[in-house]
Design a protein around this motif. Sequence first.
Motif, short mmCIF file in Angstrom:
data_model
loop_
_atom_site.label_atom_id
_atom_site.label_comp_id
_atom_site.label_asym_id
_atom_site.label_seq_id
_atom_site.Cartn_x
_atom_site.Cartn_y
_atom_site.Cartn_z
N TRP A 158 0.75 -1.10 -0.22
CA TRP A 158 0.13 -0.05 -0.25
C TRP A 158 1.04 1.24 0.17
O TRP A 158 1.76 1.28 1.04
N SER A 159 0.62 1.97 -1.24
CA SER A 159 1.20 3.58 -0.99
C SER A 159 2.76 3.31 -0.95
O SER A 159 3.41 2.68 -2.02
N TYR A 160 3.71 3.93 -0.03
CA TYR A 160 5.00 3.39 -0.30
C TYR A 160 5.19 2.14 -0.09
O TYR A 160 6.28 1.58 -0.92
N GLY A 161 4.53 1.37 0.28
CA GLY A 161 4.71 -0.11 0.53
C GLY A 161 4.46 -0.85 -0.94
O GLY A 161 5.06 -1.79 -1.06
N GLY A 162 3.81 -0.03 -1.61
CA GLY A 162 3.75 -0.40 -3.37
C GLY A 162 5.01 -0.35 -3.87
O GLY A 162 5.33 -1.28 -4.74
N LEU A 163 5.88 0.63 -3.65
CA LEU A 163 7.05 0.75 -4.14
C LEU A 163 7.95 -0.26 -3.72
O LEU A 163 8.87 -0.76 -4.60
N VAL A 164 7.98 -0.49 -2.36
CA VAL A 164 8.79 -1.64 -1.94
C VAL A 164 8.43 -2.94 -2.29
O VAL A 164 9.06 -3.83 -2.74
N THR A 165 7.04 -3.19 -2.55
CA THR A 165 6.65 -4.50 -3.04
C THR A 165 7.02 -4.62 -4.59
O THR A 165 7.38 -5.80 -5.18
N GLN A 166 7.04 -3.46 -5.15
CA GLN A 166 7.44 -3.87 -6.76
C GLN A 166 9.16 -4.28 -6.75
O GLN A 166 9.55 -4.98 -7.63
N ALA A 167 9.84 -3.57 -5.96
CA ALA A 167 11.18 -4.02 -5.78
C ALA A 167 11.29 -5.31 -5.29
O ALA A 167 12.04 -6.12 -5.79
N ALA A 168 10.44 -5.79 -4.34
CA ALA A 168 10.49 -7.24 -3.76
C ALA A 168 10.03 -8.19 -5.06
O ALA A 168 10.69 -9.13 -4.99
#
Length: 282
Positions: free
Chosen positions: A103-113
């Motif tokens: 979610w939100s910033y976490g979506g950027l992290v999720t794409q990286a992961a």
Amino acid sequence: MSTKIDASNSETKFADFSDRKIAYRSIGQGNSIILINRFRGTLDTWDPLFLDLLAEKYQVVTFDYSGIGYSTGKLPTDIKEVAKDVKDLADYLKIEKAALMGWSYGGLVTQAATFLYPELATHTILLGTGPVGERVVPLEQAFLDHALKPINDFNDEIILFFEPESEQSKIAAKASHDRIAKRIDVSKIPSTMEVFQLYFSGGEGAVADKDNFREKLKTTKTPILIISGDHDISFDVENWYTLTKQLPTSQLIVLPKTGHAPQHQHIPLVVNYIDNFLQNTK
């Protein structure tokens, strides 16, 4: 008779690593979904109803980033290093395959992961977020005006996560706020500019996209579900539109009169979208 473990009473546990402890909670059984949080989000700031409905069919794992909330250490300024929290926690819990939901910033992290650990990610779910790389539509000033206050009140929450122009959205905001309020330690929510800057540095790195993750969105085989509100003051859904027809595995759902937290405003609907996506794509 044993008490059912749900979002209201799940134990906060710790994955103990040599350099930090990652706080996490786990409810439900089945295939795993790892939830990856927003700017200033902690274990306590997910809507418990959203978690409980997901947990009817899945193991739902929430956690705090290194240095955030209940976890120790320091939040990295590179989203690739933040994504390592996801992999380290999965390994600790012996989760070999999982859907990653950010979610939100976490979506950027999720794409990286997703791109760093393709052996882990069976599916990617992106809520109220945008693609890595340059933004076509910047965040609104209203986000900065409200998100950077040391403590957010309910009015801030309406503006940040819901649609203030919609009475239905404001009703949903109050219901979600009240559910979250039953189990929240406000002292765990990041509140200083020093910590905010760690998030911002990660976001700036995601925009610079030196690892070319944006191009990987165009070649990945991982199924991706994107759910956005039509008025997201942080990640405008139009940032996805320039990639239309270029993303071979991505589905985009836009919910009307909805802000930055579609999964808190339309909980049964979003859970059904997620479940159908997980059941019918591979």
